[in-house]
Design an enzyme around this catalytic site. Structure first.
Site, short mmCIF file in Angstrom:
data_model
loop_
_atom_site.label_atom_id
_atom_site.label_comp_id
_atom_site.label_asym_id
_atom_site.label_seq_id
_atom_site.Cartn_x
_atom_site.Cartn_y
_atom_site.Cartn_z
N TYR B 111 14.25 -35.88 42.28
CA TYR B 111 14.59 -37.29 42.53
C TYR B 111 13.40 -38.20 42.27
O TYR B 111 13.55 -39.30 41.77
CB TYR B 111 15.09 -37.47 43.97
CG TYR B 111 16.55 -37.16 44.10
CD1 TYR B 111 17.51 -37.94 43.46
CD2 TYR B 111 16.98 -36.08 44.85
CE1 TYR B 111 18.86 -37.65 43.57
CE2 TYR B 111 18.33 -35.78 44.96
CZ TYR B 111 19.26 -36.58 44.32
OH TYR B 111 20.59 -36.28 44.43
N GLU B 197 19.28 -7.41 57.30
CA GLU B 197 19.95 -8.24 56.28
C GLU B 197 20.72 -9.39 56.92
O GLU B 197 20.50 -10.55 56.57
CB GLU B 197 20.91 -7.36 55.46
CG GLU B 197 21.79 -8.15 54.47
CD GLU B 197 22.83 -7.27 53.78
OE1 GLU B 197 22.81 -6.03 53.98
OE2 GLU B 197 23.68 -7.82 53.07
N ASP B 249 23.49 -3.40 54.71
CA ASP B 249 24.80 -2.76 54.62
C ASP B 249 24.74 -1.61 53.63
O ASP B 249 23.91 -1.60 52.73
CB ASP B 249 25.86 -3.77 54.16
CG ASP B 249 26.14 -4.83 55.22
OD1 ASP B 249 25.79 -4.59 56.40
OD2 ASP B 249 26.69 -5.89 54.86
#
Lengths: 368, 368
Positions: B111, B197, B249
């Site tokens: 920006y 995680e 996982d």
């Protein structure tokens, strides 16, 4: 979805003792079913309906609420037997959570009973059913959602015996606990709460220590706010009587995020009374700010078709019907321009802390 | 992408003084161009290439690194003039950040210079170019990314004069600062670091106070870890010499997340030396754990075609070529089963803290 006369709402118990709730679960679910069986009845439970049709907007209270309509869920009924069984099984998991005084996430419950569920949506719905049946919030059942909010500023919080000084956490901050109802506000030097949509803007304000200069508490929900963050803000408002100001991007999504803090969402109408900070002010970024603060054209974005569609939806929400909001919507629609809070960086990286917020606060330039 | 003989890598300065860096920016960019102009030369800068082709995996160092190949970016050249101009403009914004000793996010820079950029990707790339040119990390330029990690456990951290005791932050925790290189580790009672995680599992471990029983530091990156969280873990390993264990996982994505902590990612090969905790151990959830810990079938998930494809990609990564990993991949492929850490809740909501982690640690059952 206007409210009719003498309609009954579901208003949940703000806080309920764990022991009491365990008894309630035993009596109103397990013993109830047992006695129905003994009486050779078709065992059934009565579940409050939660479908869109029963969601009402109470103009007087200015809240999205839920009409009280009970639905029978019985065992000897091919249509209901599956849900009936799921309800009883999950109720026993929840009773265990309560007895052990531990908490689990929605997904944990799904896995804990995975043999009777196909998707987590199924188990989530059953948990909401049980909460509605017990007339408590899901959190009271020990079932929580993960929290992503962060808090920095002039406040001390007691959480499980730890005293957390949110003005002494460096540039990181306190990660708001999912067990937000169990924390206690000990002491605060803040004069207001500033809720920031995005963590990028939040970090700039933290680094600039605006919370010190402005004597405030900074909170970010990192985008669409989670339940814990909304509840945290609501408690700051109610218990500390601090005014709450919201800083979001100047686009329909920003307005929506602000309105979720103020009025609650349709999906969670149920939780509204506990989550909605009704008198929070929308500080900015307002469409009218773009010119007022001379945000250069190149730092503004063109609205997409989807933005314009969303805007027209939002401008029809009853709680956005007041003049000032409609003026801002109108302006946004005419210009077809949106802008992120960071667009103020086009002027100067610290413009937000040095100029924009102090000036907005001083001029009391916000939407109620 | 194997490493060849006498190839030069880009190894960035671990830490560089702000004053020195400001001089370097002035001399190697602005004054350099000025003198080129005075000499009536075609002004140019030399930018290290960062495209996929120059990414190498150094087996010996066991790291993903970047070959040093300089590309000329000159002004009198229709192909380069745009990028040349952008590079100079952003360099001046960065010099301002350094002079004022403040930090900005990638989007803020976009920006700040929006009039010469069409998308943020453009400005992000230019910032990386400048970092590479200066031989420093983007963070050294004062340009940071937002951090989403949280830390709880037996460690005290000093951040901008505040002393943060991560064992006294209730059930929330310390939100890891984006300025992770500026914090100091004061004192710790922990014996290891456990990286989790997902924040759901993280919260369960926090509530069960496993960090107290096991004397450890809990960190979550809330899914794919951001740079600040990875750097934080790396620093805990290097400076406190604490072993690091990772809990993800049991699916290809989990293995990938673990490998990013261990070896770095291809996109950020550049940052690898600073971010990779090479000797972090993969504690679980291992495919072989599913049977070993008797995770019921109904709590396991069927792998999708995409999972299987991803798995074959991952099992070809050179740094996964060791026997134990390949065995686990093989098992996963045979079973076509995956499972989330929360699947352990099928046994008992607190099984993870009460049984799984203590047993895994005691048996030293992990992948190196």
């Amino acid at each position: 979805m206007k409210k009719k006369e003498n309609e009954e709402y579901i208003i949940l118990a703000e806080k309920i003792e764990r022991e009491k709730l365990i008894d309630k679960m035993l009596n109103e679910i397990f013993l109830r079913i047992l006695s129905q069986i003994r009486k050779r009845q078709n065992p059934f439970l009565e579940i409050p309906a939660r479908k869109k049709e029963v969601v009402v907007y109470d103009e007087e209270k200015d809240l999205i609420l839920l009409k009280k309509i009970l639905m029978k869920r019985d065992f000897f009924n091919m249509k209901n037997v599956r849900k009936f069984t799921q309800t009883v099984a999950v109720s026993s998991t929840i009773t265990e959570l309560l007895r052990r005084n531990i908490h689990a996430q929605l997904r944990d419950i799904f896995y804990n009973r995975a043999y009777i569920f196909e998707t987590q949506n199924e188990s989530d719905a059953i948990i909401e059913d049980i909460a509605a049946m017990m007339g408590v919030y899901r959190e009271n059942l020990g079932v929580i959602a993960s929290a992503k909010g962060v808090c920095v500023g002039e406040i001390k919080i007691r959480d499980k015996g730890d005293l957390i000084d949110c003005s002494r956490l460096g540039t990181g901050g306190w990660s708001i606990t999912p067990l937000v109802d169990e924390v206690e506000f000990v002491d605060y030097g803040a004069e207001y709460v500033l809720v920031i949509e995005k963590d990028a803007a939040f970090f700039r304000l933290v680094e600039d220590k605006i919370w010190k200069k402005q004597k405030c508490i900074l909170v970010t929900g990192k985008g669409q706010a989670d339940v814990a963050t909304r509840r945290f803000v609501k408690r700051l408002r109610e218990e500390l009587k601090l005014p709450v100001y919201i800083l979001v991007d100047s686009d329909p999504y920003g307005f929506y995020i602000a309105s979720v803090y103020k009025r609650g969402s349709i999906q969670l109408s149920f939780d509204t009374p506990r989550l909605a900070t009704q008198d929070a002010k929308l500080l900015g970024l307002l469409p009218s700010d773009l010119d007022k603060y001379k945000v250069p054209k190149y730092a503004r974005l063109k609205m997409t078709e989807a933005d314009i569609k969303r805007l027209s939806e939002i401008s029809n929400y009853p709680w956005f019907k007041n003049k000032r909001y409609q003026e801002e919507f109108q302006l946004m629609l005419e210009r077809k321009e949106k802008a992120e809070v960071q667009a103020l960086c086009s002027k100067n990286i610290t413009y937000l802390s040095d100029v924009y917020i102090p000036k907005k606060m001083e001029e009391r330039d916000w939407l109620s």
